[in-house]
Each structure stands twice: as structure tokens, then as C-alpha cells.
Design an enzyme around this catalytic site. Structure first.
Site, PDB file in Angstrom:
ATOM      1  N   GLU A  55      40.117  43.402  51.904  1.00 41.32           N
ATOM      2  CA  GLU A  55      38.240  43.193  51.000  1.00 41.32           C
ATOM      3  C   GLU A  55      37.495  43.269  52.520  1.00 41.32           C
ATOM      4  O   GLU A  55      36.865  44.479  51.694  1.00 41.32           O
ATOM      5  CB  GLU A  55      38.909  42.220  50.547  1.00 41.32           C
ATOM      6  CG  GLU A  55      39.257  41.496  49.562  1.00 41.32           C
ATOM      7  CD  GLU A  55      39.766  40.208  49.888  1.00 41.32           C
ATOM      8  OE1 GLU A  55      40.915  39.213  49.174  1.00 41.32           O
ATOM      9  OE2 GLU A  55      40.438  40.537  50.916  1.00 41.32           O
ATOM     10  N   CYS A  83      40.427  35.179  48.812  1.00 41.01           N
ATOM     11  CA  CYS A  83      39.666  33.918  49.839  1.00 41.01           C
ATOM     12  C   CYS A  83      39.013  33.197  49.827  1.00 41.01           C
ATOM     13  O   CYS A  83      37.862  33.967  49.161  1.00 41.01           O
ATOM     14  CB  CYS A  83      40.077  34.099  51.016  1.00 41.01           C
ATOM     15  SG  CYS A  83      39.349  34.583  51.822  1.00 41.01           S
TER      16      CYS A  83
END
Length: 150
Positions: A55, A83
Site C-alpha cells: 500500500e 495494517c
């Protein structure tokens, strides 16, 4: 193009990560006109960098592609639930829509462990699971089975 098309591209990136010995996670960022403006895959092992998440790589590329940090007209597709670090980056980039494949019961910050997007931040992305959930989960399950067998 549709959600399955973009998640399929994220899966291709996850397979590239797998071939490189990484946890197989891939991510694409799509602008409102359908262009893929950012791509990323895990590179923590290769780069020996805790920040080497798919990401973060995709967000960085999208910012460079678009010439700014506000990704307020983008959708992020990722094969694994973000996360806390990646969820924070998503919040800071103002990405309004997140689509993820597999849940992450140990580090997931989109509902598995906690949901950062439900907190009182100034930005609240819309969160969706899928498409390709089974394929995303299977890729990760196979990877971790092989790791445990070693």
C-alpha cells in the site's frame, strides 16, 4: 473495467512478491477515470525495510503520478486487509474507497483486530471486502503453509 479487473492486477503484483520471497501482497490505486495511477507489492525482505508494504509503495507512486498527496478521487485495491501503518497512510492520503481481499486476523486495521476507519479522524474511507477474496486468501494461506513446513 470493474473491481475484479483491478483486484486481478493486485493479485498479479502479489504473485510477483511471492516469486521474490515476499509475503504475497499486491496493491493498485485507481483514479476516478479508471486509470491505474499507483501500484505496489511487498518488498520488506528485499529492501530490508519495515515500510516496504504494498500500500505504501502504491500510494507513493500515485502521488508522484498525480503530482500531489491528496488521493481524494481514488480507490485502493489490496489483496490483504491493511495494517495500522497502511491504514494511517490511507487516511493521510484521503483515499475515499478501500477494497481488500483477505482478512488479516493478526494485524488487520479494517475490522479484524480493530477498524481505524471507524475512529474520529477527519476522513472516513468506505471499506469493502472483495472481490477475489478466496483467491487472495488462498495465495496467502499457501505461502504461510510453505513457510511453516520449512
Amino acid at each position: 473495467m470493474n473491481d475484479e479487473f483491478y483486484m486481478s492486477r493486485a493479485l498479479e503484483l502479489a504473485r510477483e512478491a511471492l516469486a521474490d520471497g515476499e509475503v504475497p501482497v499486491g496493491c493498485v490505486i485507481v483514479w476516478e477515470d479508471g486509470r491505474i495511477v499507483g501500484e505496489g507489492r511487498n518488498r520488506r525482505e528485499r529492501n530490508r525495510d519495515a515500510l516496504g508494504h504494498a500500500e505504501l509503495e502504491a500510494i507513493s507512486m500515485a502521488c508522484r503520478t498525480l503530482g500531489g498527496w491528496r488521493l481524494h478521487k481514488a480507490t485502493l485495491y489490496v489483496t490483504l486487509e491493511p495494517c495500522p501503518m497502511c491504514a494511517g497512510a490511507i487516511l493521510n492520503a484521503r483515499i475515499p474507497v478501500i477494497r481488500y481481499g483477505a482478512k488479516d486476523e493478526s494485524m488487520g486495521a479494517c475490522g479484524s483486530v480493530l477498524n481505524l476507519f471507524e475512529e474520529s479522524f477527519g476522513h472516513r474511507p468506505h471499506l469493502y471486502t472483495g472481490p477475489c477474496q478466496a483467491e487472495c486468501a488462498g495465495l496467502l494461506r499457501d505461502f504461510f503453509t510453505k513457510v511453516r513446513d520449512k
